[in-house]
Design a protein around this motif. Structure first.
Motif, PDB file in Angstrom:
ATOM      1  N   MET A  46       0.833  -1.202   0.000  1.00  0.00           N
ATOM      2  CA  MET A  46       0.000   0.000   0.000  1.00  0.00           C
ATOM      3  C   MET A  46       0.872   1.259   0.000  1.00  0.00           C
ATOM      4  N   LYS A  47       0.524   2.205  -0.854  1.00  0.00           N
ATOM      5  CA  LYS A  47       1.253   3.476  -0.885  1.00  0.00           C
ATOM      6  C   LYS A  47       0.834   4.342   0.301  1.00  0.00           C
ATOM      7  N   THR A  48       1.791   5.137   0.784  1.00  0.00           N
ATOM      8  CA  THR A  48       1.547   5.975   1.955  1.00  0.00           C
ATOM      9  C   THR A  48       2.017   7.396   1.684  1.00  0.00           C
ATOM     10  N   ILE A  49       1.162   8.353   1.986  1.00  0.00           N
ATOM     11  CA  ILE A  49       1.520   9.764   1.849  1.00  0.00           C
ATOM     12  C   ILE A  49       1.951  10.297   3.210  1.00  0.00           C
ATOM     13  N   CYS A  50       3.101  10.937   3.241  1.00  0.00           N
ATOM     14  CA  CYS A  50       3.567  11.652   4.439  1.00  0.00           C
ATOM     15  C   CYS A  50       3.452  13.142   4.141  1.00  0.00           C
ATOM     16  N   LYS A  57      -3.363  11.630   8.612  1.00  0.00           N
ATOM     17  CA  LYS A  57      -2.274  12.046   9.509  1.00  0.00           C
ATOM     18  C   LYS A  57      -1.518  13.215   8.877  1.00  0.00           C
ATOM     19  N   VAL A  58      -0.946  14.047   9.723  1.00  0.00           N
ATOM     20  CA  VAL A  58      -0.172  15.187   9.230  1.00  0.00           C
ATOM     21  C   VAL A  58       0.917  15.516  10.241  1.00  0.00           C
ATOM     22  N   ALA A  59       2.002  16.116   9.783  1.00  0.00           N
ATOM     23  CA  ALA A  59       3.118  16.481  10.663  1.00  0.00           C
ATOM     24  C   ALA A  59       3.448  17.965  10.512  1.00  0.00           C
ATOM     25  N   PHE A  60       3.951  18.559  11.604  1.00  0.00           N
ATOM     26  CA  PHE A  60       4.371  19.956  11.610  1.00  0.00           C
ATOM     27  C   PHE A  60       5.738  20.070  12.268  1.00  0.00           C
ATOM     28  N   SER A  61       6.480  21.090  11.862  1.00  0.00           N
ATOM     29  CA  SER A  61       7.623  21.531  12.675  1.00  0.00           C
ATOM     30  C   SER A  61       7.538  23.038  12.807  1.00  0.00           C
ATOM     31  N   LEU A  62       7.810  23.523  14.000  1.00  0.00           N
ATOM     32  CA  LEU A  62       7.752  24.949  14.290  1.00  0.00           C
ATOM     33  C   LEU A  62       9.107  25.394  14.817  1.00  0.00           C
ATOM     34  N   ILE A  98      -0.216   9.723  -8.238  1.00  0.00           N
ATOM     35  CA  ILE A  98       0.508   8.992  -7.194  1.00  0.00           C
ATOM     36  C   ILE A  98       0.226   7.498  -7.299  1.00  0.00           C
ATOM     37  N   SER A  99      -1.018   7.153  -7.552  1.00  0.00           N
ATOM     38  CA  SER A  99      -1.398   5.732  -7.611  1.00  0.00           C
ATOM     39  C   SER A  99      -0.720   5.010  -8.781  1.00  0.00           C
ATOM     40  N   ARG A 100      -0.316   5.751  -9.809  1.00  0.00           N
ATOM     41  CA  ARG A 100       0.311   5.137 -10.975  1.00  0.00           C
ATOM     42  C   ARG A 100       1.820   4.939 -10.829  1.00  0.00           C
ATOM     43  N   PHE A 101       2.415   5.394  -9.718  1.00  0.00           N
ATOM     44  CA  PHE A 101       3.828   5.121  -9.490  1.00  0.00           C
ATOM     45  C   PHE A 101       4.021   3.602  -9.400  1.00  0.00           C
ATOM     46  N   PRO A 102       5.210   3.094  -9.729  1.00  0.00           N
ATOM     47  CA  PRO A 102       5.469   1.657  -9.622  1.00  0.00           C
ATOM     48  C   PRO A 102       5.078   1.115  -8.246  1.00  0.00           C
ATOM     49  N   GLU A 103       4.617  -0.116  -8.228  1.00  0.00           N
ATOM     50  CA  GLU A 103       4.076  -0.708  -7.002  1.00  0.00           C
ATOM     51  C   GLU A 103       5.061  -0.672  -5.846  1.00  0.00           C
ATOM     52  N   GLU A 104       6.349  -0.849  -6.140  1.00  0.00           N
ATOM     53  CA  GLU A 104       7.346  -0.898  -5.071  1.00  0.00           C
ATOM     54  C   GLU A 104       7.671   0.484  -4.490  1.00  0.00           C
ATOM     55  N   GLU A 105       7.253   1.567  -5.172  1.00  0.00           N
ATOM     56  CA  GLU A 105       7.497   2.926  -4.666  1.00  0.00           C
ATOM     57  C   GLU A 105       6.330   3.314  -3.755  1.00  0.00           C
ATOM     58  N   LYS A 106       6.527   3.132  -2.444  1.00  0.00           N
ATOM     59  CA  LYS A 106       5.402   3.187  -1.517  1.00  0.00           C
ATOM     60  C   LYS A 106       5.335   4.443  -0.662  1.00  0.00           C
ATOM     61  N   ILE A 107       6.423   5.192  -0.524  1.00  0.00           N
ATOM     62  CA  ILE A 107       6.454   6.336   0.395  1.00  0.00           C
ATOM     63  C   ILE A 107       6.485   7.639  -0.402  1.00  0.00           C
ATOM     64  N   ILE A 108       5.433   8.436  -0.271  1.00  0.00           N
ATOM     65  CA  ILE A 108       5.315   9.689  -1.019  1.00  0.00           C
ATOM     66  C   ILE A 108       5.383  10.843  -0.026  1.00  0.00           C
ATOM     67  N   ASN A 109       6.488  11.561  -0.009  1.00  0.00           N
ATOM     68  CA  ASN A 109       6.710  12.637   0.961  1.00  0.00           C
ATOM     69  C   ASN A 109       6.381  13.992   0.336  1.00  0.00           C
ATOM     70  N   LYS A 126      -8.300   5.161  -3.833  1.00  0.00           N
ATOM     71  CA  LYS A 126      -7.198   4.498  -4.531  1.00  0.00           C
ATOM     72  C   LYS A 126      -6.407   3.565  -3.615  1.00  0.00           C
ATOM     73  N   GLY A 127      -6.852   3.402  -2.365  1.00  0.00           N
ATOM     74  CA  GLY A 127      -6.145   2.522  -1.440  1.00  0.00           C
ATOM     75  C   GLY A 127      -4.830   3.089  -0.957  1.00  0.00           C
ATOM     76  N   ILE A 128      -4.739   4.418  -0.913  1.00  0.00           N
ATOM     77  CA  ILE A 128      -3.513   5.094  -0.459  1.00  0.00           C
ATOM     78  C   ILE A 128      -3.712   5.562   0.970  1.00  0.00           C
ATOM     79  N   ASP A 129      -2.736   5.329   1.808  1.00  0.00           N
ATOM     80  CA  ASP A 129      -2.815   5.628   3.234  1.00  0.00           C
ATOM     81  C   ASP A 129      -2.063   6.922   3.556  1.00  0.00           C
ATOM     82  N   PHE A 130      -2.262   7.442   4.778  1.00  0.00           N
ATOM     83  CA  PHE A 130      -1.482   8.555   5.303  1.00  0.00           C
ATOM     84  C   PHE A 130      -0.759   8.095   6.566  1.00  0.00           C
ATOM     85  N   ALA A 131       0.440   8.634   6.805  1.00  0.00           N
ATOM     86  CA  ALA A 131       1.199   8.285   8.012  1.00  0.00           C
ATOM     87  C   ALA A 131       2.103   9.443   8.406  1.00  0.00           C
ATOM     88  N   THR A 132       2.480   9.472   9.683  1.00  0.00           N
ATOM     89  CA  THR A 132       3.417  10.483  10.169  1.00  0.00           C
ATOM     90  C   THR A 132       4.846  10.000   9.929  1.00  0.00           C
TER      91      THR A 132
END
Length: 463
Positions: free
Chosen positions: A1-5, A67-72, A227-238, A270-276
């Motif tokens: 599963m692809k994951t968006i950070c 999920k979402v991340a911040f830096s201040l 994003i969903s069309r990236f190769p299957e092995e490319e799973k982390i989208i920052n 599209k079955g894409i997840d979010f993670a920190t």
């Protein structure tokens, strides 16, 4: 599963005032309070609050899925606390959802990682303490100012105990490799690296409202589909950017927040997840090391540090500023330290750049790079004079550290004795208060009846 950070930076420039040569030695206040209040109030109203409200709505609608991340930066936090506390309050609400992570970075948003390792470590530690104080989180993943990174900086971050670090997926570093994997530091293998997807990030932060751009207009469904069309092995989208991109760089009238708001629904389809960042570092293995001998950043086409240190003026100012770094760290004077944080901020050097840039640079009060250099050096001259007055140059660093340690130890000893004196005084007062009460109780007590006992003994003898 692809994951968006998804990650946002929050930093606010500390505007310096016009400081003349004749102010040196007579005026030790360097800041334009009016401009600082005006700019942070404006950005909070036009960007931070609308964007944070949208992100909160996305969390409420999607639960733990989004999920979402911040830096201040610490200096940014200070400006928000003074002039826009509602932004801090909103971030605290988001922190309580369990869907938001706060990252570590230098408190000053400065360039200490390029100058002094110990100063850099203290800068990051100070910001982490502030994050924990405000949001109840101890950062486990770090990022440097403007994603500045090199193998040496990664090694320093790893030595501080962080699990991972964010940096730029620059083409000259990646070569044929993709940014859609987790990598690790070349000389500190335990430190995982998350690399920004430059194109996907800049499509939102730089190009979204540009009607001349080939990808205009950009819709959430087509963005996620790409994003969903990236190769299957490319799973982390920052996808990393400044929060001010939502409302300032891309105005609210462009419907940028509607685009952001639609991302989770489209990703879920599209079955894409979010993670920190921490979740990714904990769950995803590194595919290998990234070799970064030279420093990179997310600024300008070169993705290096030339926008801050590319000309002689910038390097002279940089070297003069950090020439007192060790003394300031040893002395640890609160008032001097605040000015030190503000003067370290990278934008002070950015204003001196002579580089052409595709991204517009607002120099504020300065007419050009030399004007920015002159004003900054005037302030720096006064600042260093103050440091030298407090801690004269004829005392070397080792001697200064020894003297200050002695003073601190004597202060600690006096404090302990004061506490002991206070304790003994309290005990004495308690005893003195108890004496009259004891005497009064003794007067009220009935006399002992000894006669019956004597009579009983006499009777026994006669018997």
């Amino acid at each position: 599963m692809k994951t968006i950070c998804l990650y946002f930076e929050i930093h606010q420039i500390i505007h310096l005032r016009r400081y003349r040569f004749f102010d040196i030695g007579t005026d030790h206040y360097y800041y334009d309070d009016y401009e600082n209040e005006r700019s942070i109030t404006d950005i909070a109203e036009r960007s931070y609050m609308p964007a944070l409200n949208t992100l909160q709505q996305m969390i409420e609608e999607n639960g733990k899925y989004f999920k979402v991340a911040f830096s201040l930066s610490g200096t940014g936090i200070e400006q928000l606390e003074y002039h826009a506390p509602q932004v801090i309050a909103k971030l605290q609400q988001l922190a309580q959802t369990g869907c938001v992570e706060f990252l570590a970075e230098p408190y000053s948003h400065g360039l200490s990682s390029l100058a002094n390792e110990e100063t850099f470590a203290l800068d990051v530690k100070k910001q982490c303490q502030k994050i924990e104080e405000l949001f109840g989180q101890k950062p486990t993943v770090a990022r440097n100012s403007s994603l500045i990174y090199s193998d040496d900086i990664g090694s320093q971050i790893a030595a501080m105990g962080f699990k991972g670090m964010l940096t730029e997926g620059a083409k000259h570093v990646l070569g044929w490799k993709s940014p859609h994997y987790v990598y690790n530091c070349n000389i500190a293998p335990n430190l995982k690296l998350l690399l920004r997807d430059v194109e996907l990030s800049d499509d939102i932060s730089l190009r979204f409202n540009n009607s001349e751009w080939d990808g205009y207009p950009l819709f959430a469904d087509s963005y996620i589909d790409r994003i969903s069309r990236f190769p299957e092995e490319e799973k982390i989208i920052n996808i990393f950017m400044e929060l001010s991109a939502l409302g300032i760089a891309q105005p609210l009238s462009s419907n940028i927040l509607d685009f952001i708001h639609a991302l989770p629904a489209c990703a879920k389809e599209k079955g894409i997840d979010f993670a920190t960042p921490t979740e990714i570092c904990m769950k995803t293995k590194s595919v290998g090391a990234i070799d970064v001998p030279d420093t990179l950043s997310w600024v300008d086409e070169e993705r290096d540090c030339s926008c801050w240190l590319g000309n002689a003026m910038q390097r002279e100012a940089f070297q003069k500023l950090y020439s007192v770094a060790d003394r300031l760290r040893i002395a640890n004077d609160p008032r001097i330290n605040q000015d030190w944080d503000y003067l370290q901020a990278s934008n002070n050097f950015r204003f001196m750049t002579t580089k052409p840039s595709n991204v517009g640079l607002d120099r504020g009060i300065y007419t050009g790079p030399f004007d920015a250099f002159t004003n900054y050096m005037n302030i720096l001259a006064d600042f260093i004079n103050r440091v030298n007055e407090l801690y004269p140059l004829d005392i070397d660093n080792d001697e200064l550290e020894g003297l200050l340690t002695t003073i601190k130890n004597q202060g600690d000893e006096i404090e302990m004795k004061d506490k002991e004196i206070t304790r003994l005084k309290a005990k004495l007062e308690k005893l003195e208060t108890a004496k009259p009460a004891k005497a009064a109780a003794a007067k009220k007590a009935p006399a002992k009846k000894a006669a019956p006992k004597k009579a009983a003994k006499k009777a026994d003898k006669e018997a």
